[in-house]
Each structure stands twice: as structure tokens, then as C-alpha cells.
Design a protein around this motif. Structure first.
Motif, PDB file in Angstrom:
ATOM      1  N   MET A  24      36.301  14.635   7.469  1.00 27.30           N
ATOM      2  CA  MET A  24      35.407  14.493   6.581  1.00 27.30           C
ATOM      3  C   MET A  24      36.254  14.063   5.453  1.00 27.30           C
ATOM      4  O   MET A  24      37.048  14.373   4.770  1.00 27.30           O
TER       5      MET A  24
ATOM      6  N   TYR B 149      36.492  34.238   5.222  1.00 26.51           N
ATOM      7  CA  TYR B 149      36.324  33.047   6.156  1.00 26.51           C
ATOM      8  C   TYR B 149      37.423  32.743   6.985  1.00 26.51           C
ATOM      9  O   TYR B 149      37.116  32.134   7.942  1.00 26.51           O
TER      10      TYR B 149
ATOM     11  N   LYS C 270      35.759  34.127   9.940  1.00 24.68           N
ATOM     12  CA  LYS C 270      34.518  33.044  10.316  1.00 24.68           C
ATOM     13  C   LYS C 270      35.204  31.856  11.282  1.00 24.68           C
ATOM     14  O   LYS C 270      34.619  31.555  12.295  1.00 24.68           O
ATOM     15  N   ILE C 271      36.360  31.171  10.626  1.00 21.57           N
ATOM     16  CA  ILE C 271      36.817  30.222  11.586  1.00 21.57           C
ATOM     17  C   ILE C 271      37.683  30.641  12.592  1.00 21.57           C
ATOM     18  O   ILE C 271      37.891  29.751  13.491  1.00 21.57           O
ATOM     19  N   LYS C 272      37.778  31.869  12.951  1.00 20.08           N
ATOM     20  CA  LYS C 272      38.870  32.288  13.870  1.00 20.08           C
ATOM     21  C   LYS C 272      38.414  31.921  15.070  1.00 20.08           C
ATOM     22  O   LYS C 272      39.151  31.237  16.097  1.00 20.08           O
TER      23      LYS C 272
ATOM     24  N   LEU D   5      35.960  29.976  16.065  1.00 23.12           N
ATOM     25  CA  LEU D   5      35.566  28.402  16.425  1.00 23.12           C
ATOM     26  C   LEU D   5      36.099  27.892  17.491  1.00 23.12           C
ATOM     27  O   LEU D   5      37.351  28.261  17.908  1.00 23.12           O
ATOM     28  N   PRO D   6      35.307  27.096  18.401  1.00 23.02           N
ATOM     29  CA  PRO D   6      35.938  26.513  19.400  1.00 23.02           C
ATOM     30  C   PRO D   6      37.183  25.635  19.085  1.00 23.02           C
ATOM     31  O   PRO D   6      37.270  25.070  18.111  1.00 23.02           O
ATOM     32  N   ARG D   7      37.894  25.490  20.087  1.00 19.70           N
ATOM     33  CA  ARG D   7      39.193  24.650  19.751  1.00 19.70           C
ATOM     34  C   ARG D   7      38.692  23.145  19.600  1.00 19.70           C
ATOM     35  O   ARG D   7      38.151  22.635  20.084  1.00 19.70           O
ATOM     36  N   ASN D   8      39.576  22.692  18.261  1.00 19.33           N
ATOM     37  CA  ASN D   8      39.206  21.265  18.018  1.00 19.33           C
ATOM     38  C   ASN D   8      39.719  20.240  18.645  1.00 19.33           C
ATOM     39  O   ASN D   8      41.121  20.306  19.093  1.00 19.33           O
TER      40      ASN D   8
ATOM     41  N   GLU E 252      41.414  17.064  18.770  1.00 18.16           N
ATOM     42  CA  GLU E 252      41.772  15.754  18.077  1.00 18.16           C
ATOM     43  C   GLU E 252      42.795  15.248  18.637  1.00 18.16           C
ATOM     44  O   GLU E 252      43.703  15.525  19.555  1.00 18.16           O
TER      45      GLU E 252
END
Lengths: 444, 97
Positions: B1, B85, B88-90, B92-95, B97
Motif C-alpha cells: 500500500m 498485534y 494477530k499477524i503471527k 497470517l498466511p505467508r505473503n 512476494e
């Protein structure tokens, strides 16, 4: 951290923002709330959020890894997880680090200084060794010189006696002629020795000349004794010459040092001066003076000999000169065929080199120094367009490359200029040919 | 973003005009940087905190030349993720990139 961390509460922050922007407090409040929300949303959705003028927040994936429970020694796997990392912009970094911005990385000297000290210590020990050697040499020479002195004094006495006798007894001229060569040696060596002993040369120096003036009528009795003296003097002369050689060698060495190290040379000089270079200098001066005297004496002796020769019949002179004239052209002739041979060899060698590569070996496209990780194939691709052409580089540099598989860095290779019949990426025949050659070379 | 998108999203979320958001963003960054520069940390509840850390001076050795160099102390801006936080992000699916 010793410094207590200050914190700004969100209320204070809101107040400051409101004051700075001139916006309503409520607007600011909702803005900051939504700011955090949007950050969260952006991170979850995109994984990256860029805040202009501040930095970038980014999700980073940490791979699962093994770890050990310190207490139980049990192995367990830390599961892969995401982590939020923040990278500030460059100007922000600078701004934050303003306090220490003027400080720059500095080289530490004491680390390097240790090495220097080691080097100095090495040089110091070397200098000491050289000094010991010199001292040994000097001792030996001094002993010999003492002997020479005593021998000479005896000789002088004998000579004076012999001179008186000689006037009475007329000796054959042939003996004198035979002795002419030896005498030169004797006087040269004798004077050198005298010079080194130094001091009383005013008295001693004329003595050999006297020998000469009377020498032509010398009695054979003196001859035997003279032979042993001659050997002694030759030995002394040899020792002196070798000593001079050593000194010159050391001097050369140190001058080499100066060109290579400069600073270290100065250090060496310092060491030498500290450890009694003065004595050595004095000795050297003495030696130089002695040499000069010896040279003068030798010159005189030669002149005498020439005169003696001139006194001989003119026929012998002509006989002597002729062979010299003959030998000169011979040497020239010998040299010329040798040169021709060399040229032939070179040509042969050139033709040998050329035959496998079929000409073109003379023309060089470029010379390359092999760096780390370079291979023949890489060079071939760079210069010929295809890696299979490496064989031609190998052919051109067989003297340098022993194993085409292992080209070590630092080699300088010639890249030969090749015609399109050999190197043409569009022509598959050249490729197959190069491959065949490669097979041959690799089999070897 | 990117920043533009961020501003649009905030404007939408907070019911503010884009210009205002732009202005507010600028002032907020200014204020935050001003605070951080003085050593004050700025924290957002439930998200994390921006803070300045001082890195001590250290000796570094060039492995090639063995030359030792003093790296002066410096201050760096870091973001410390809040615990909630983090969790929370721990997962998350692998990004990709």
C-alpha cells in the motif's frame, strides 16, 4: 539504557497534531484512529504500508526453525510466523541520528601497530645476525693481517740483504722474465695487506718498488720462500675481496629495502647506527684507502711489466698481438651462427605453436587476467559468443594452462583472434568441431 | 500500500476530505519525528510504538585487510510491535512476494 524513556501519551500527541495542523480536535482524533485502522488493514491485506516522509511497515515471514528447550533439552520446532518490521526512510534516519552525524568511522592504529612491532622485531633480529657475521669476518681478517705484517717485515730484511747480494751475483735474465707475472701478484697482494694494516705505509710502500728495480737480477733462493708468501697473500687478497663483496651485497640489500619499504629501511639504519655503525664506517674507510693504494701499486706494477715486455724482442710482441687479431673474428663468427640458430629455433617453435591452431596465433584479440570464479567457458562466451569455443583459448594458452578444468586466478591469458570458419555461433559445424576438440583435450 | 492509497483509505474511513488527510498526515509525521528526535517514543495502542534506540559504538574488523575500525555510536528509529498485534499477524498466511 541509562536514559529514562519518555513516552508521549496519545492525548498529548493529538493535541500537538491539532495545534500543528489547525484542525479540530475531534477530526484529529478520528484521523489517528482511522490511521491505525488503515495501517492494520494495509498490513493484513498487502503486507506493506508506506508512510510518506516516515518509512515503511512491512510483514516479514520467518521460516520455521528448530530450537531446544534449555531446561529439558527437548527439541521443538518454532513454527513459521509473520513479523512486522519497520524501515525508516533515509532522510528520517539521518534526522534521528543528527546527534552523532559528525562522528565517522575511524581506523584503529593499535591493531595494526602490533603487526608493525612484530615486523620491527624481525628486522631487528636480522640486523643483529648481520652484525654478528660482520664481526666474525673482521676478527678473521684481523688475525690474518697480523700474520701478514710479521711475514712482511721478515721479507723486507731479507730483500735488503738480497739486494746487496744481487749486485754482486748477476743472475740469468730468464728467471726474471719467468717471475714477471708472479711479481705483479706479490706486489699487488702485499700492498693491499699493507694498506689494511695502514699507518706505516710510507715506509713499506716503497719496498715493493725496490724489489722491482732489482727484481730482474734476483737469486733463485728467494723464489721458494716467496712461493709460500705468494700463497699467503693471495689468500689474504681473496678474503679482502670477499669481505668487500659481502659489504656491497649488504648495502645493496638495504638499498633494496629502501625501495620496497622505505620506512623499514630507515628503521634498519637506525638500528645499525645504534649498534656501533661508527666503527664499521671507520673500518670501511680504511678498507677503501687500502684498495686505492693497492690499485695504484697494481698500476705501477703493470707499467713496469709493460716496460719489461717492451725490452724484450719486437718479434715476440708481434707474435703476441697476432693471435688476438685472429681470435676476434672467430668469436664474431661463432656468435653469428648462434644467433641464426636461435632464430631458427624461434621460427620452429612458432611453427609448432601455429600448427595446432593453424595460423592466427599471432593475432590476439585481448589479454585477460583470470579473476576469481572465471572459467574458460565464461571467457569463450564473452569473446566468441558461445562457451563451447573455450578450446581455442586453451590452445592459445597451453603454456600457461595445465589443466583446462582448473584455471587458477591470476593467470594472464591471450584470447586469440579467430576467423569465422572456426568461431561462428550461427554455424553448427564449428560448434561440433569445438566440442570434438574439447573431448580430445579432456581425455588427455 | 503506497502513501496515496493510504490517504484515500483514511479519508474514506474517517469521513475527511483528502486535502485534510494530507495535511494531517504531514503534521502528524512532523510531530512524531520531533518527539522521536528528543528521545520520546510514540505509541499507538493495540498496534505498536515507534522509538529511538541508541546503538553503542563498536569495533569492526575488515575480514580482508584485518583493519580495525571504530564504528561510532548512532541512533536508529525502530518500531516495536505491540504484543496483541504481534499475535494477530503471527498466524497470517505467508505473503507471496
Amino acid at each position: 539504557m541509562s536514559k529514562e524513556k519518555n513516552k508521549i501519551s496519545i492525548q498529548e500527541l493529538l493535541a500537538e497534531i491539532a495545534a500543528g495542523s489547525g484542525c479540530d480536535r475531534r477530526e484529529v482524533d478520528s484521523f489517528v484512529r482511522s490511521f491505525v485502522n488503515v495501517l492494520d488493514k494495509g498490513i493484513v491485506e498487502d503486507g506493506v504500508v508506506k508512510i510518506k516522509g516516515f518509512g515503511t511497515l512491512k510483514l516479514q515471514w520467518n521460516e520455521p526453525r528448530k530450537s531446544v528447550n534449555v531446561r529439558t533439552g527437548e527439541e521443538y520446532v518454532i513454527p513459521g510466523h509473520n513479523k512486522l518490521v519497520f524501515a525508516p526512510e533515509a532522510n528520517v534516519k539521518e534526522m534521528i541520528n543528527e546527534k552523532y552525524a559528525e562522528m565517522k568511522a575511524m581506523d584503529v592504529n593499535d591493531g595494526v601497530g602490533n603487526d608493525e612491532n612484530e615486523q620491527l622485531a624481525k628486522l631487528h633480529s636480522q640486523a643483529l645476525e648481520i652484525k654478528d657475521l660482520l664481526a666474525d669476518f673482521n676478527k678473521k681478517v684481523e688475525k690474518k693481517e697480523d700474520k701478514a705484517e710479521t711475514v712482511e717485515r721478515k721479507e723486507e730484511v731479507k730483500e735488503e740483504v738480497s739486494v746487496k747480494e744481487e749486485i754482486v751475483a748477476t743472475a740469468p735474465v730468464v728467471v726474471a722474465e719467468e717471475k714477471a707475472g708472479e711479481k705483479e701478484y706479490v706486489t699487488a697482494g702485499g700492498n693491499e695487506a699493507v694498506g689494511v694494516v695502514a699507518g706505516n705505509d710510507d715506509y713499506v710502500a716503497p719496498a715493493p718498488i725496490e724489489i722491482y728495480e732489482t727484481g730482474e737480477r734476483k737469486v733463485p733462493l728467494v723464489k721458494k720462500k716467496k712461493y709460500s708468501k705468494v700463497i699467503d697473500w693471495i689468500l689474504i687478497a681473496f678474503l679482502l675481496v670477499s669481505l668487500c663483496g659481502v659489504i656491497f651485497y649488504i648495502e645493496k640489500e638495504t638499498s633494496c629495502f629502501s625501495s620496497f619499504f622505505g620506512k623499514e629501511y630507515a628503521d634498519i639504519k637506525q638500528y645499525i647506527s645504534e649498534f656501533g655503525a661508527d666503527e664499521e664506517e671507520n673500518k670501511e674507510l680504511e678498507r677503501q684507502q687500502a684498495k686505492e693504494r693497492a690499485q695504484k701499486a697494481a698500476l705501477q706494477a703493470r707499467e713496469k711489466e709493460k716496460r719489461a715486455n717492451a725490452e724484450k724482442t719486437g718479434i715476440s710482441d708481434s707474435v703476441k698481438y697476432e693471435p688476438v687479431e685472429i681470435t676476434k673474428p672467430k668469436t664474431v663468427e661463432q656468435k653469428e651462427p648462434a644467433a641464426e640458430n636461435n632464430a631458427d629455433k624461434k621460427e620452429k617453435a612458432a611453427s609448432k605453436n601455429a600448427s595446432p591452431a593453424k595460423a592466427e596465433s599471432g593475432e590476439v584479440l585481448a589479454t585477460v587476467t583470470i579473476g576469481k570464479g572465471d572459467r574458460l567457458t565464461i571467457l569463450a562466451e564473452k569473446y566468441y559468443g558461445h562457451k563451447d569455443y573455450w578450446v581455442y583459448i586453451y590452445e592459445a594458452n597451453r603454456g600457461v594452462i595445465k589443466n583446462p578444468d582448473a584455471v587458477s586466478s591470476g593467470m594472464t591469458l591471450k584470447i586469440p583472434k579467430l576467423g569465422s570458419d572456426k568461431v561462428d555461433v550461427n554455424n553448427p559445424q564449428t560448434l561440433t568441431k569445438a566440442k570434438e576438440l574439447a573431448k580430445q583435450y579432456l581425455k588427455k | 500500500m503506497n502513501s496515496k492509497k493510504l490517504q484515500e483509505s483514511i479519508a474514506e474511513d474517517a469521513n475527511l476530505s483528502l486535502e485534510k488527510v494530507d495535511k494531517l498526515m504531514e503534521t502528524m509525521v512532523d510531530v512524531m519525528l520531533g518527539q522521536l528526535k528528543d528521545g520520546t517514543s510514540v505509541s499507538f495502542q493495540g498496534f505498536g510504538a515507534f522509538e529511538v534506540r541508541r546503538k553503542a559504538q563498536r569495533l569492526s574488523v575488515n575480514p580482508l585487510t584485518k583493519k580495525r575500525t571504530i564504528i561510532p555510536p548512532k541512533q536508529v528509529l525502530v518500531f516495536r510491535t505491540g504484543n496483541t498485534y504481534k499475535d494477530k499477524i503471527k498466524d497470517l498466511p505467508r505473503n507471496n512476494e
